[in-house]
Write a protein that holds these residues in place. Structure first.
Motif, mmCIF file in Angstrom:
data_model
loop_
_atom_site.group_PDB
_atom_site.id
_atom_site.type_symbol
_atom_site.label_atom_id
_atom_site.label_comp_id
_atom_site.label_asym_id
_atom_site.label_seq_id
_atom_site.Cartn_x
_atom_site.Cartn_y
_atom_site.Cartn_z
ATOM 1 N N LEU A 123 -4.666 -9.299 -10.883
ATOM 2 C CA LEU A 123 -3.247 -8.865 -10.897
ATOM 3 C C LEU A 123 -2.519 -9.364 -11.553
ATOM 4 C CD1 LEU A 123 -3.493 -8.119 -7.092
ATOM 5 C CD2 LEU A 123 -3.433 -6.414 -8.899
ATOM 6 N N ALA A 124 -2.626 -11.147 -11.751
ATOM 7 C CA ALA A 124 -1.680 -11.512 -12.293
ATOM 8 C C ALA A 124 -1.646 -11.317 -13.921
ATOM 9 C CB ALA A 124 -1.882 -13.033 -12.244
ATOM 10 N N ALA A 125 -2.875 -11.104 -14.484
ATOM 11 C CA ALA A 125 -3.283 -10.748 -15.827
ATOM 12 C C ALA A 125 -2.528 -9.457 -16.202
ATOM 13 C CB ALA A 125 -4.247 -10.853 -16.301
ATOM 14 N N ARG A 126 -2.567 -8.466 -15.305
ATOM 15 C CA ARG A 126 -1.917 -7.126 -15.403
ATOM 16 C C ARG A 126 -0.360 -7.253 -15.029
ATOM 17 N NH1 ARG A 126 -4.664 -2.470 -16.814
ATOM 18 N NH2 ARG A 126 -6.779 -2.795 -16.454
ATOM 19 N N HIS A 127 0.168 -8.385 -14.870
ATOM 20 C CA HIS A 127 1.646 -8.562 -14.502
ATOM 21 C C HIS A 127 2.129 -7.644 -13.287
ATOM 22 C CE1 HIS A 127 2.132 -10.646 -18.290
ATOM 23 N NE2 HIS A 127 1.510 -9.669 -18.835
ATOM 24 N N ALA A 128 1.064 -7.597 -12.160
ATOM 25 C CA ALA A 128 1.369 -6.782 -10.942
ATOM 26 C C ALA A 128 2.816 -7.474 -10.240
ATOM 27 C CB ALA A 128 0.351 -6.737 -10.287
ATOM 28 N N SER A 129 2.978 -6.690 -9.295
ATOM 29 C CA SER A 129 4.251 -7.121 -8.523
ATOM 30 C C SER A 129 4.163 -8.496 -8.035
ATOM 31 C CB SER A 129 4.593 -6.220 -7.338
ATOM 32 O OG SER A 129 5.459 -6.972 -6.286
ATOM 33 N N PRO A 130 4.873 -9.724 -8.281
ATOM 34 C CA PRO A 130 4.713 -10.997 -7.741
ATOM 35 C C PRO A 130 4.333 -11.191 -6.314
ATOM 36 C CG PRO A 130 6.663 -10.917 -9.304
ATOM 37 C CD PRO A 130 5.983 -9.645 -9.019
ATOM 38 N N PRO A 131 5.018 -10.577 -5.277
ATOM 39 C CA PRO A 131 4.441 -10.692 -3.951
ATOM 40 C C PRO A 131 3.132 -10.226 -3.693
ATOM 41 C CG PRO A 131 6.740 -9.695 -4.139
ATOM 42 C CD PRO A 131 6.240 -9.704 -5.346
ATOM 43 N N LEU A 132 2.595 -9.134 -4.473
ATOM 44 C CA LEU A 132 1.272 -8.601 -4.456
ATOM 45 C C LEU A 132 0.221 -9.630 -4.897
ATOM 46 C CD1 LEU A 132 -0.745 -6.526 -3.521
ATOM 47 C CD2 LEU A 132 -0.579 -5.658 -5.856
ATOM 48 N N VAL A 133 0.683 -10.468 -6.019
ATOM 49 C CA VAL A 133 0.012 -11.456 -6.855
ATOM 50 C C VAL A 133 -0.106 -12.716 -5.634
ATOM 51 C CG1 VAL A 133 -0.415 -12.970 -8.638
ATOM 52 C CG2 VAL A 133 -0.006 -10.826 -8.947
ATOM 53 N N GLY A 134 1.033 -13.093 -5.084
ATOM 54 C CA GLY A 134 1.071 -14.186 -4.179
ATOM 55 C C GLY A 134 -0.009 -13.907 -2.982
ATOM 56 N N ALA A 135 0.181 -12.694 -2.318
ATOM 57 C CA ALA A 135 -0.640 -12.195 -1.279
ATOM 58 C C ALA A 135 -2.160 -12.380 -1.693
ATOM 59 C CB ALA A 135 -0.293 -10.910 -0.798
ATOM 60 N N ALA A 136 -2.688 -12.018 -2.716
ATOM 61 C CA ALA A 136 -3.730 -12.205 -3.362
ATOM 62 C C ALA A 136 -4.425 -13.547 -3.180
ATOM 63 C CB ALA A 136 -4.152 -11.268 -4.493
ATOM 64 N N ARG A 137 -3.558 -14.278 -3.855
ATOM 65 C CA ARG A 137 -3.742 -15.853 -4.178
ATOM 66 C C ARG A 137 -3.577 -16.592 -2.710
ATOM 67 N NH1 ARG A 137 -0.148 -16.847 -9.628
ATOM 68 N NH2 ARG A 137 -1.982 -16.319 -10.991
ATOM 69 N N LEU A 138 -3.033 -16.016 -1.844
ATOM 70 C CA LEU A 138 -3.079 -16.741 -0.351
ATOM 71 C C LEU A 138 -4.198 -16.386 0.230
ATOM 72 C CD1 LEU A 138 -1.376 -18.087 1.874
ATOM 73 C CD2 LEU A 138 -0.625 -15.839 2.475
ATOM 74 N N LEU A 139 -4.592 -15.032 0.204
ATOM 75 C CA LEU A 139 -6.161 -14.732 0.563
ATOM 76 C C LEU A 139 -7.208 -15.815 -0.016
ATOM 77 C CD1 LEU A 139 -5.906 -11.072 0.695
ATOM 78 C CD2 LEU A 139 -6.076 -12.495 2.780
ATOM 79 N N ALA A 140 -7.321 -15.920 -1.185
ATOM 80 C CA ALA A 140 -8.030 -16.703 -2.045
ATOM 81 C C ALA A 140 -7.901 -18.147 -1.404
ATOM 82 C CB ALA A 140 -7.958 -16.852 -3.728
ATOM 83 N N ALA A 141 -6.526 -18.694 -1.392
ATOM 84 C CA ALA A 141 -6.458 -20.382 -0.880
ATOM 85 C C ALA A 141 -6.994 -20.104 0.687
ATOM 86 C CB ALA A 141 -5.296 -20.553 -1.121
ATOM 87 N N LEU A 142 -6.825 -19.398 1.446
ATOM 88 C CA LEU A 142 -7.286 -19.489 2.910
ATOM 89 C C LEU A 142 -8.756 -18.917 2.669
ATOM 90 C CD1 LEU A 142 -4.457 -17.750 4.773
ATOM 91 C CD2 LEU A 142 -4.564 -20.011 4.598
ATOM 92 N N GLY A 143 -9.116 -18.180 2.181
ATOM 93 C CA GLY A 143 -10.546 -17.886 1.882
ATOM 94 C C GLY A 143 -11.551 -19.122 1.648
ATOM 95 N N ALA A 144 -10.860 -19.936 0.615
ATOM 96 C CA ALA A 144 -11.704 -20.972 0.058
ATOM 97 C C ALA A 144 -11.867 -22.145 1.551
ATOM 98 C CB ALA A 144 -10.748 -21.853 -0.709
#
Length: 407
Positions: free
Chosen positions: A107-128
């Motif tokens: 999503l970040a490479a696609r220049h998606a909405s920053p809140p959407l990218v942030g939410a996905a990265r938050l899921l990745a951080a908590l998923g770790a």
């Protein structure tokens, strides 16, 4: 000078108050003959006002959703998912983490909405974290051990640095601070260990802030905030009467924490010459002073206050005032408002706490509130006056410093 059409120049969005300041400066520069009207117009054309919606419903919902899903994953791990085998549970959680990680970067490479990218990265951080805890359970490692939080912090910090993203960095910062205290206290849960960890944390965070200056400024801001808070808490904890009555109980993790903080301070001093070295050196001084105050015991009798108690309180308050003024100066120079507010609030709370410790055995009832109220008002007034004078002096010494108006 060849003129370039303003429409050919790229524009940069800035906050409205920044654009207003720039236009005031351009007016002054034009009036003083430093630049021409045409040059001022060209400079102003490079920037446009943009109202940043710092808090929007969509952003809040996305981050809340990501947080709930991430916490839910960790909760599912804690529940053991008895319907699946350990290997299947680990593979399921790892697949989800990998999907969030890859999806967020896609999503970040696609220049998606920053809140959407942030939410996905938050899921990745908590998923770790969920994956690490699940792996520990599969290997029959107790899930309540602090080293698992340390691994979680290391992984999310690495994610944050590799992608230059704030969400995983913030998760790594919070889990890292948690591990910093939990791991040494796992072996030696005593008061002076807490003082040493606060002081060493101030040294480490402040040194990292200096090392990040000019490299990743937003991370430097975060590390500097943590360093200031740690320094204030170190002196606050050290001033608690008889917190170090049992002395220092040396453990492996406590030594490791002090060594890591020392190495970071040395790296900052060697690689960042100039006035910036005062920050890590000041944090080292806070660590030493806090340790000495913590080791200074005055007895455990709370029914009376003798000369030693008065001297202990006076030294502690003096040290705290010096630290608070230093943080105000640093916050003013760095334009770091959280440092100024933390110092101001911390000093008032600390002085009030010390007043309770000193005056409570002497005066009681309504007179105690009168005395404490007077101390509270006096401390707040003197501190705010010092802050204003310091900000005015610093603005006067530096012609490039932004004009500030006291409110």
């Amino acid at each position: 000078m060849t003129d370039t059409s303003p429409r050919a120049l790229p524009t940069r969005p800035v906050a409205p108050h920044q654009l207003a300041w720039l236009r005031r400066e351009l007016t002054d520069w034009t009036a003083e003959g430093l630049i021409s009207d045409q040059q001022a117009a060209r400079i102003a054309a490079r920037y446009r006002s943009e109202h940043h919606a710092r808090i929007s419903v969509g952003r809040v919902l996305l981050y809340l959703g990501g947080g709930f899903v991430g916490v839910g994953l960790i909760w599912l791990v804690a529940a053991n998912l008895d319907e699946l085998s350990p290997l299947a549970r680990f593979c399921a959680v790892a697949a989800l983490w990998l999907a969030f990680l890859v999806g967020g970067e896609w999503l970040a490479a696609r220049h998606a909405s920053p809140p959407l990218v942030g939410a996905a990265r938050l899921l990745a951080a908590l998923g770790a974290g969920a994956m690490i805890f699940q792996a520990a359970q599969s290997l029959q490692v107790p899930a309540y051990e602090p080293r698992l939080v340390g691994l979680w912090a290391a992984g999310t910090l690495l994610h944050g640095y590799l992608t230059r993203s704030h969400v995983p960095f913030f998760v790594g910062l919070v889990t890292g601070v948690t591990w910093w205290f939990w791991q040494p206290l796992w072996d030696a849960p005593d008061g002076l260990t807490i003082v040493l960890l606060f002081g060493a944390g101030a040294v480490l965070a402040t040194s990292l802030a200096v090392l990040h200056d000019g490299w990743i400024d937003s991370y430097a801001w975060a590390w500097r905030t943590v360093g200031g808070a740690m320094a204030l808490l170190a002196l606050f904890a050290a001033a608690i009467p008889d917190i170090g009555s049992d002395g220092i109980e040396w453990t492996t993790w406590l030594v490791v924490a002090l060594v890591v903080a020392g190495v970071a301070a040395l790296a900052a001093v060697l690689t960042r010459p100039g006035l910036r070295v005062l920050e890590p050196l000041g944090a080292v001084l806070v660590l030493l002073v806090a340790t000495l105050i913590g080791l200074w015991t005055t007895g455990t009798d709370t029914t009376s206050v003798d000369a030693a108690d008065w001297a202990h309180a006076a030294v502690a308050v003096t040290a705290y005032v010096v630290l608070a003024v230093g943080l105000v100066a640093l916050g003013t120079v760095r334009d770091h408002q959280p440092l100024i507010w933390m110092a101001m609030v911390g000093l008032v709370v600390f002085t009030t706490f010390q007043s309770f410790a000193v005056f409570a055995p002497i005066v009681t009832g309504a007179w105690l509130f009168v005395v404490l109220g007077t101390v509270f008002l006096g401390t707040g007034f003197l501190f705010d006056r010092a802050r204003r004078q310091l900000a005015h002096a610093l603005d006067g010494d530096s012609p490039t410093t932004t004009r500030r108006t006291d409110r």
